[in-house]
Design an enzyme around this catalytic site. Structure first.
Site, PDB file in Angstrom:
ATOM      1  N   GLY A  41       0.652  -1.440   0.235  1.00 35.26           N
ATOM      2  CA  GLY A  41      -0.122   0.533  -0.077  1.00 35.26           C
ATOM      3  C   GLY A  41       0.888   1.439  -0.054  1.00 35.26           C
ATOM      4  N   GLU A  97       4.299   3.571   6.644  1.00 39.49           N
ATOM      5  CA  GLU A  97       2.751   3.250   6.108  1.00 39.49           C
ATOM      6  C   GLU A  97       2.033   3.832   5.221  1.00 39.49           C
ATOM      7  OE1 GLU A  97       1.691   1.009   6.506  1.00 39.49           O
ATOM      8  OE2 GLU A  97       1.827  -0.473   7.943  1.00 39.49           O
ATOM      9  N   ASP A 101      -5.283   0.667  11.585  1.00 37.17           N
ATOM     10  CA  ASP A 101      -6.401   0.574  11.238  1.00 37.17           C
ATOM     11  C   ASP A 101      -6.345  -0.149  12.846  1.00 37.17           C
ATOM     12  OD1 ASP A 101      -8.667   0.220  10.124  1.00 37.17           O
ATOM     13  OD2 ASP A 101      -8.301  -1.666  10.287  1.00 37.17           O
ATOM     14  N   THR A 105      -0.364  -4.374  12.794  1.00 38.42           N
ATOM     15  CA  THR A 105       0.249  -4.412  11.610  1.00 38.42           C
ATOM     16  C   THR A 105       2.014  -3.861  11.836  1.00 38.42           C
ATOM     17  OG1 THR A 105      -0.837  -4.597  10.159  1.00 38.42           O
ATOM     18  CG2 THR A 105       1.329  -4.357   9.609  1.00 38.42           C
ATOM     19  N   LEU A 106       1.848  -2.776  12.694  1.00 39.01           N
ATOM     20  CA  LEU A 106       2.742  -1.273  12.747  1.00 39.01           C
ATOM     21  C   LEU A 106       2.887  -2.353  13.437  1.00 39.01           C
ATOM     22  CD1 LEU A 106       3.585   1.310  12.109  1.00 39.01           C
ATOM     23  CD2 LEU A 106       1.781   2.492  13.634  1.00 39.01           C
TER      24      LEU A 106
HETATM   25  P1  XMP Z   1      -3.946  -3.238  10.905  1.00 38.85           P
HETATM   26  O1  XMP Z   1      -5.054  -3.215  10.900  1.00 38.85           O
HETATM   27  O2  XMP Z   1      -2.897  -3.746  10.903  1.00 38.85           O
HETATM   28  O3  XMP Z   1      -3.636  -2.773   9.045  1.00 38.85           O
HETATM   29  O4  XMP Z   1      -2.976  -1.515  11.531  1.00 38.85           O
HETATM   30  C1  XMP Z   1      -2.836  -2.183   8.264  1.00 38.85           C
HETATM   31  C2  XMP Z   1      -2.755  -2.392   6.847  1.00 38.85           C
HETATM   32  O5  XMP Z   1      -4.351  -2.695   6.615  1.00 38.85           O
HETATM   33  C3  XMP Z   1      -4.356  -2.696   5.588  1.00 38.85           C
HETATM   34  N1  XMP Z   1      -5.649  -1.737   5.817  1.00 38.85           N
HETATM   35  C4  XMP Z   1      -6.739  -0.935   4.657  1.00 38.85           C
HETATM   36  N2  XMP Z   1      -6.234  -1.168   3.080  1.00 38.85           N
HETATM   37  N3  XMP Z   1      -7.706   0.008   2.433  1.00 38.85           N
HETATM   38  C5  XMP Z   1      -7.013  -0.082   2.286  1.00 38.85           C
HETATM   39  O6  XMP Z   1      -6.795  -0.888   0.889  1.00 38.85           O
HETATM   40  C6  XMP Z   1      -8.576   0.543   4.002  1.00 38.85           C
HETATM   41  O7  XMP Z   1      -9.563   0.811   4.611  1.00 38.85           O
HETATM   42  C7  XMP Z   1      -7.137  -0.208   5.230  1.00 38.85           C
HETATM   43  N4  XMP Z   1      -7.113  -0.319   6.798  1.00 38.85           N
HETATM   44  C8  XMP Z   1      -5.839  -1.525   6.713  1.00 38.85           C
HETATM   45  C9  XMP Z   1      -3.530  -1.590   4.567  1.00 38.85           C
HETATM   46  O8  XMP Z   1      -2.509  -2.488   4.388  1.00 38.85           O
HETATM   47  C10 XMP Z   1      -2.094  -1.532   6.156  1.00 38.85           C
HETATM   48  O9  XMP Z   1      -0.984  -1.386   5.600  1.00 38.85           O
HETATM   49 MG    MG Z   2       0.051  -0.926   4.816  1.00 35.95          MG
END
Ligand code: XMP
Ligand code: MG
Length: 175
Positions: A41, A97, A101, A105-106
């Site tokens: 992303g 990043e 979300d 991941t972070l």
């Molecule tokens: P977390 O939940 O681990 O997720 O913070 C982070 C990663 O999830 C993907 N992500 C999204 N991708 N639209 C997207 O296309 C979204 O609204 C979205 N929310 C989370 C993204 O890869 C991010 O790095």
């Molecule tokens: Mg990402």
């Protein structure tokens, strides 16, 4: 094609990226930082951010697996870090990043990097959905806070589509 509603225009995103690049240039001058992008992303953001910096940086990428191809929620289980090819020990590392979300991941990548004793470790995220955080994560450089909607465009996908769109949209199709 499901309805896509603009959240941020290309011009608004560009202004935010320029602001972040100015802050990072000021804070990292003479530090030769490593910008460590989280694929896929981040690829559009990284390209625009790097071109707005006026300092020397190294650019590296990592890939993590936490999303299935058609999932719009993370499981909370983040797969192994793939493809870190540099030694981050004693380096100034800035994780880049696209979006935070749940924060899982972070958190995973920060824990992984912290164990390798970088000189400093900070985070630059273009988009943040604070309403969705499950774990506390520091974001040192933030572009935009956005509402709790699934977004696509500017590098972000749904099922590998829409990454090419220059603006950011709420995806309101059936996931
Ligand atoms: P977390 O939940 O681990 O997720 O913070 C982070 C990663 O999830 C993907 N992500 C999204 N991708 N639209 C997207 O296309 C979204 O609204 C979205 N929310 C989370 C993204 O890869 C991010 O790095
Ligand atoms: Mg990402």
């Amino acid at each position: 094609m499901p309805p896509l509603n603009v959240i941020l225009t290309a011009g608004e995103i560009s202004a935010g990226v320029q602001r972040l690049a100015r802050q990072i240039s000021d804070d990292y001058r003479h530090k030769n930082p490593v910008l460590l992008g989280v694929l896929k992303g981040c690829f559009v953001f990284m390209a625009d951010l790097a071109r707005n910096l006026d300092i020397f940086v190294e650019v590296e990428f990592v890939t993590l697996s936490s999303y299935g191809r058609c999932r719009t929620e993370t499981s909370g289980e983040v797969g192994c870090v793939l493809g870190i090819r540099i030694d981050v020990r004693d380096r100034h590392v800035l994780v880049v990043e696209d979006i935070v979300d749940t924060g899982h991941t972070l958190k995973f990548i920060l824990d992984y990097l912290q164990d390798r004793t970088p000189a400093s470790l900070k985070v630059c995220a273009l988009f943040d959905k604070p309403a969705r955080h499950h774990v506390e994560v520091p974001i040192d450089y933030l572009g935009f806070t956005i509402p709790d909607v699934f977004v696509v465009g500017y590098g972000l996908d749904y099922d590998e589509k829409y990454r090419h769109l220059p603006s950011l949209y709420a995806y309101e199709g059936d996931p």
